[in-house]
Design a protein around this motif. Structure first.
Motif, PDB file in Angstrom:
ATOM      1  N   GLU A 154      36.432  45.658  39.794  1.00  0.00           N
ATOM      2  CA  GLU A 154      37.315  46.825  39.615  1.00  0.00           C
ATOM      3  C   GLU A 154      36.568  48.149  39.734  1.00  0.00           C
ATOM      4  OE1 GLU A 154      40.382  46.789  36.828  1.00  0.00           O
ATOM      5  OE2 GLU A 154      40.221  44.658  36.364  1.00  0.00           O
ATOM      6  N   VAL A 195      37.752  29.349  30.402  1.00  0.00           N
ATOM      7  CA  VAL A 195      38.150  30.440  31.293  1.00  0.00           C
ATOM      8  C   VAL A 195      38.336  30.017  32.747  1.00  0.00           C
ATOM      9  CG1 VAL A 195      37.493  32.503  30.039  1.00  0.00           C
ATOM     10  CG2 VAL A 195      35.736  31.194  31.214  1.00  0.00           C
ATOM     11  N   GLN A 219      32.212  45.998  35.669  1.00  0.00           N
ATOM     12  CA  GLN A 219      33.484  46.713  35.561  1.00  0.00           C
ATOM     13  C   GLN A 219      33.281  48.152  35.069  1.00  0.00           C
ATOM     14  OE1 GLN A 219      36.293  44.057  33.807  1.00  0.00           O
ATOM     15  NE2 GLN A 219      38.016  45.450  33.974  1.00  0.00           N
ATOM     16  N   ARG A 252      44.890  31.937  32.478  1.00  0.00           N
ATOM     17  CA  ARG A 252      43.703  31.256  31.977  1.00  0.00           C
ATOM     18  C   ARG A 252      44.028  29.841  31.541  1.00  0.00           C
ATOM     19  NH1 ARG A 252      42.487  34.713  27.930  1.00  0.00           N
ATOM     20  NH2 ARG A 252      43.269  33.244  26.406  1.00  0.00           N
ATOM     21  N   PRO A 292      46.433  38.000  36.525  1.00  0.00           N
ATOM     22  CA  PRO A 292      46.843  38.589  35.249  1.00  0.00           C
ATOM     23  C   PRO A 292      45.631  39.068  34.463  1.00  0.00           C
ATOM     24  CG  PRO A 292      47.737  36.358  35.518  1.00  0.00           C
ATOM     25  CD  PRO A 292      46.827  36.596  36.669  1.00  0.00           C
ATOM     26  N   SER A 293      45.842  40.069  33.624  1.00  0.00           N
ATOM     27  CA  SER A 293      44.744  40.596  32.819  1.00  0.00           C
ATOM     28  C   SER A 293      44.216  39.512  31.872  1.00  0.00           C
ATOM     29  CB  SER A 293      45.209  41.810  32.024  1.00  0.00           C
ATOM     30  OG  SER A 293      44.121  42.395  31.383  1.00  0.00           O
ATOM     31  N   GLY A 294      42.913  39.402  31.788  1.00  0.00           N
ATOM     32  CA  GLY A 294      42.302  38.437  30.881  1.00  0.00           C
ATOM     33  C   GLY A 294      42.318  37.006  31.381  1.00  0.00           C
ATOM     34  N   CYS A 295      42.637  36.795  32.672  1.00  0.00           N
ATOM     35  CA  CYS A 295      42.778  35.421  33.166  1.00  0.00           C
ATOM     36  C   CYS A 295      41.431  34.805  33.517  1.00  0.00           C
ATOM     37  CB  CYS A 295      43.698  35.385  34.375  1.00  0.00           C
ATOM     38  SG  CYS A 295      42.973  36.111  35.854  1.00  0.00           S
ATOM     39  N   GLY A 296      40.420  35.631  33.729  1.00  0.00           N
ATOM     40  CA  GLY A 296      39.106  35.073  34.050  1.00  0.00           C
ATOM     41  C   GLY A 296      38.518  35.595  35.348  1.00  0.00           C
ATOM     42  N   LYS A 297      38.963  36.764  35.784  1.00  0.00           N
ATOM     43  CA  LYS A 297      38.413  37.328  37.028  1.00  0.00           C
ATOM     44  C   LYS A 297      36.959  37.737  36.830  1.00  0.00           C
ATOM     45  CE  LYS A 297      41.616  40.537  37.280  1.00  0.00           C
ATOM     46  NZ  LYS A 297      42.399  40.224  36.066  1.00  0.00           N
ATOM     47  N   SER A 298      36.724  38.544  35.797  1.00  0.00           N
ATOM     48  CA  SER A 298      35.342  38.953  35.541  1.00  0.00           C
ATOM     49  C   SER A 298      34.469  37.744  35.204  1.00  0.00           C
ATOM     50  CB  SER A 298      35.287  39.962  34.393  1.00  0.00           C
ATOM     51  OG  SER A 298      35.987  41.137  34.715  1.00  0.00           O
ATOM     52  N   SER A 299      35.077  36.763  34.542  1.00  0.00           N
ATOM     53  CA  SER A 299      34.315  35.557  34.189  1.00  0.00           C
ATOM     54  C   SER A 299      33.827  34.814  35.430  1.00  0.00           C
ATOM     55  CB  SER A 299      35.172  34.630  33.331  1.00  0.00           C
ATOM     56  OG  SER A 299      35.606  35.302  32.173  1.00  0.00           O
ATOM     57  N   LEU A 339      36.395  29.198  24.513  1.00  0.00           N
ATOM     58  CA  LEU A 339      37.477  29.648  25.383  1.00  0.00           C
ATOM     59  C   LEU A 339      37.285  29.117  26.803  1.00  0.00           C
ATOM     60  CD1 LEU A 339      39.963  31.554  25.125  1.00  0.00           C
ATOM     61  CD2 LEU A 339      38.528  33.282  26.217  1.00  0.00           C
ATOM     62  N   HIS A 368      43.137  45.224  40.011  1.00  0.00           N
ATOM     63  CA  HIS A 368      44.475  45.122  39.438  1.00  0.00           C
ATOM     64  C   HIS A 368      45.519  45.615  40.416  1.00  0.00           C
ATOM     65  CE1 HIS A 368      43.071  44.933  35.110  1.00  0.00           C
ATOM     66  NE2 HIS A 368      44.013  44.023  35.200  1.00  0.00           N
ATOM     67  N   TRP A 417      33.618  30.338  27.721  1.00  0.00           N
ATOM     68  CA  TRP A 417      32.921  31.280  26.848  1.00  0.00           C
ATOM     69  C   TRP A 417      33.032  30.670  25.457  1.00  0.00           C
ATOM     70  CZ3 TRP A 417      30.068  35.098  28.582  1.00  0.00           C
ATOM     71  CH2 TRP A 417      30.454  35.872  29.676  1.00  0.00           C
TER      72      TRP A 417
HETATM   73  N1  LIG Z   1      31.122  37.954  27.024  1.00  0.00           N
HETATM   74  C1  LIG Z   1      32.212  37.261  26.609  1.00  0.00           C
HETATM   75  N2  LIG Z   1      32.127  36.480  25.516  1.00  0.00           N
HETATM   76  C2  LIG Z   1      33.207  35.800  25.081  1.00  0.00           C
HETATM   77  N3  LIG Z   1      34.404  35.833  25.674  1.00  0.00           N
HETATM   78  C3  LIG Z   1      34.558  36.591  26.765  1.00  0.00           C
HETATM   79  C4  LIG Z   1      33.465  37.354  27.291  1.00  0.00           C
HETATM   80  N4  LIG Z   1      33.912  38.020  28.371  1.00  0.00           N
HETATM   81  C5  LIG Z   1      35.213  37.692  28.510  1.00  0.00           C
HETATM   82  N5  LIG Z   1      35.600  36.836  27.556  1.00  0.00           N
HETATM   83  C6  LIG Z   1      36.949  36.263  27.395  1.00  0.00           C
HETATM   84  O1  LIG Z   1      37.268  35.545  28.551  1.00  0.00           O
HETATM   85  C7  LIG Z   1      38.622  35.754  28.922  1.00  0.00           C
HETATM   86  C8  LIG Z   1      38.668  36.178  30.352  1.00  0.00           C
HETATM   87  O2  LIG Z   1      38.039  37.424  30.450  1.00  0.00           O
HETATM   88  P1  LIG Z   1      37.733  38.140  31.833  1.00  0.00           P
HETATM   89  O3  LIG Z   1      36.934  39.339  31.503  1.00  0.00           O
HETATM   90  O4  LIG Z   1      37.181  37.180  32.798  1.00  0.00           O
HETATM   91  O5  LIG Z   1      39.205  38.553  32.282  1.00  0.00           O
HETATM   92  P2  LIG Z   1      39.653  39.444  33.512  1.00  0.00           P
HETATM   93  O6  LIG Z   1      40.535  38.612  34.335  1.00  0.00           O
HETATM   94  O7  LIG Z   1      38.476  40.083  34.156  1.00  0.00           O
HETATM   95  O8  LIG Z   1      40.518  40.537  32.751  1.00  0.00           O
HETATM   96  P3  LIG Z   1      40.702  42.081  33.061  1.00  0.00           P
HETATM   97  O9  LIG Z   1      41.668  42.151  34.182  1.00  0.00           O
HETATM   98  O10 LIG Z   1      41.302  42.601  31.797  1.00  0.00           O
HETATM   99  O11 LIG Z   1      39.372  42.652  33.380  1.00  0.00           O
HETATM  100  C9  LIG Z   1      39.162  36.810  27.987  1.00  0.00           C
HETATM  101  O12 LIG Z   1      40.020  36.194  27.054  1.00  0.00           O
HETATM  102  C10 LIG Z   1      37.971  37.373  27.291  1.00  0.00           C
HETATM  103  O13 LIG Z   1      38.254  37.660  25.946  1.00  0.00           O
END
Ligand SMILES: Nc1ncnc2c1ncn2[C@@H]1O[C@H](COP(=O)(O)OP(=O)(O)OP(=O)(O)O)[C@@H](O)[C@H]1O
Ligand SMILES: [Mg+2]
Lengths: 254, 255
Positions: A158, A20, A81, A209, A39-46, A18, A191, A15
């Motif tokens: 989620e 991911v 989400q 991440r 872990p939270s913020g590790c990149g699952k949604s990514s 960043l 989670h 991103w």
């Molecule tokens: N649209 C975006 N633009 C820029 N950075 C992003 C975007 N979406 C997510 N990120 C960053 O990418 C990293 C991973 O985010 P992601 O949403 O994949 O985490 P996650 O594992 O789904 O976390 P959670 O469990 O909190 O949902 C985070 O640091 C987030 O700030």
């Protein structure tokens, strides 16, 4: 009999600055229920963003049913989400949104949705606004919208994350029964380790991440599964195995 | 309806104070006529007042409609092409810095005493708030919903029509209400600077013959017209945004 429903090989993505995803690889068999925990913020949604084409891939291959994915999105029915129901559409019209946007006429889309209403517990609420629905019901509408799109792979981010514990248990039980009937190919982000074990055939544990699959845990508990299963030693063993993988890389906190 | 009670009480109190002040203070009717005197004078001249209200109402609604339609078209362009936004927004903001008091006579000199100068002034003051309300409304689109539309493969037009435009509607109506209160005043300004018919020129003539009572009667009519148009936008909003009234004005999707 099992063929690769979804195969992801060496995915890397950013991103902006960043990093991911780094060399992410996993395989989901067709008709299999898989979960991603991490872990939270590790990149699952990514991961889902990379699959649906929201973030460009720098490297790696994605194939669905053995065919490489060129135009991202068409193979995946994604549930964000937040659920992302549109406040100005009734429950039924939200459920048919995916079909309508893919070109199915509204009347026909509604016809396709009707047989599902009972199973999704939405009978009698077709005309309600999203703001009038309970949290669980709203998520079932979003899930119905995802399922109705009729795409090879479901990506659920989620879906029960914002629900209270009791409603969440009920929804897990409901989803398990529903899935046994339909056998969709599912990737679920959660989670809730218990939720992952209860619903899945296979669980991917992500590293911090930039994310990659740190461990794969096969859940060979026979189906049909019911909530009582949670009490069994076998279930507890799987759960603790995943928790161990989760706490390994960084601090050691749970 | 019940919500109108406090406002009505305040309004009547103010009128009562004014009436008492005039009666007890023995103020001359040609300086500050009492409300009852204004009402009587207005009623006696009702034929003429009405004949001048209609052109004002017509010019206002016509100019307002024109401005709203063009604001919508422009907002479309701005939403589609960022270039259009960068090109147009500064000009729009500058248009709001023009002092309308000074502008009104000029526009009348350029376009005569007919409908045109009124339309131009109304459009000038209403075009901006409506455009900005729309453009800002679009930008509040839920990013998750936008990503969902993309993942489904929806095109620009479908996304605009089914996501961005409905998102902007509440903001649009807020802009509409602000604009409608400017619109009537703008028409009156244009007429005051010179016109064949209308409340503005009616006030001008009444003032020149020292009929303060008739000036104030025309002011009252102007306020009533503005208020009526304002309420009309509320009624339309209720029809167009039923999902909001369903939950008592709360604007929440789902969690
Ligand atoms: N649209 C975006 N633009 C820029 N950075 C992003 C975007 N979406 C997510 N990120 C960053 O990418 C990293 C991973 O985010 P992601 O949403 O994949 O985490 P996650 O594992 O789904 O976390 P959670 O469990 O909190 O949902 C985070 O640091 C987030 O700030
Ligand atoms: Mg996430």
């Amino acid at each position: 009999m099992t063929s690769a429903g979804l195969s992801v090989q060496g995915l890397s993505a950013h991103w902006d600055d960043l990093h991911v995803l780094e060399g992410l690889s996993f395989t989901v068999e067709e008709g299999q229920f898989t979960s991603i925990v991490g872990p939270s913020g590790c990149g699952k949604s990514s991961t889902f963003a990379a699959l649906t084409g929201e973030i460009p891939l720098e490297s790696g291959n994605v194939s669905v049913a053995g065919r490489p994915v060129v135009e991202h999105g068409r193979e995946f029915a994604w549930m964000p989400q937040s659920g992302a129901l549109l406040p100005w559409r009734s429950a039924l019209d939200n459920a048919t949104l995916g079909l309508e946007l893919s070109g199915t006429p509204r009347a026909q889309a509604r016809e396709r949705a009707l047989p599902f209403l009972e199973g999704f517990g939405l009978e009698g609420f077709e005309d309600s606004w999203p703001s009038e629905l309970s949290g669980g019901m709203a998520q079932r509408v979003a899930l119905l919208r995802t399922v109705l799109m009729d795409r090879p792979v479901l990506l659920l981010d989620e879906p029960f994350g914002a629900l209270d514990a009791l409603t969440r248990r009920a929804m897990q039980d409901w989803l398990e029964r529903l899935w046994e009937k339909h056998r969709w190919t599912v990737v679920l982000i959660t989670h809730d380790v218990r939720e992952a074990v209860f619903l899945s055939d296979r669980v991917f544990v992500y590293s911090d991440r930039p994310a990659a699959v740190a461990a794969t845990v096969e859940i060979d508990i026979p189906r049909p599964r019911r909530l009582e299963l949670i009490q069994t030693p076998q279930f507890a063993r799987m759960e603790s195995e995943i928790l161990t993988h989760l706490s390994l890389p960084s601090s050691g906190s749970k | 309806m019940r919500r109108a009670i406090p406002a009505t009480i305040l309004f009547l109190l103010l009128l009562g104070t004014w009436q008492l002040y005039c009666t007890l203070g023995h103020i001359g009717n040609d300086v500050l006529p009492s409300p009852s005197h204004v009402a009587r004078a207005g009623w006696d001249d009702r034929g003429d007042l009405w004949a001048n209200t209609l052109p004002t109402l017509l010019a206002t609604t016509l100019g307002f409609t024109l401005a709203t339609v063009s604001a919508f078209l422009l907002s479309l362009l701005i939403d589609r092409w960022n270039f259009a936004r960068q090109a147009v927004m500064p000009a729009l903001i500058v248009s709001q810095t023009l002092p309308i008091v000074v502008l009104a006579p000029l526009v009348v000199i350029w376009f005569g005493f007919g409908l045109t100068p009124k339309l131009i002034l109304v459009a000038l003051v209403t075009f901006f708030p409506v455009t900005v309300a729309l453009v800002e409304g679009y930008s509040t689109t839920d990013p998750d919903a936008a990503a969902l539309f993309r993942s489904i493969g929806a095109g620009w037009w479908a996304t605009f029509r089914k996501l961005r435009l409905p998102t902007a509607l509440p903001s649009f109506f807020t802009g509409l209400r602000i604009a409608i209160t400017y619109a009537v005043v703008a028409t009156v300004f244009a007429e005051y600077a010179g016109s064949e018919k209308g409340l503005g020129i009616y006030m001008q003539v009444a003032k020149n013959s020292f009929r303060t009572d008739l000036v104030l009667a025309a002011v009252a009519v102007t306020s009533a017209v503005t208020l009526a148009l304002f309420l009309l936008t509320h009624l339309i909003e209720r029809r167009v945004i039923p999902w909001r009234t369903a939950t008592d004005g709360r604007w929440e999707g789902t969690k």
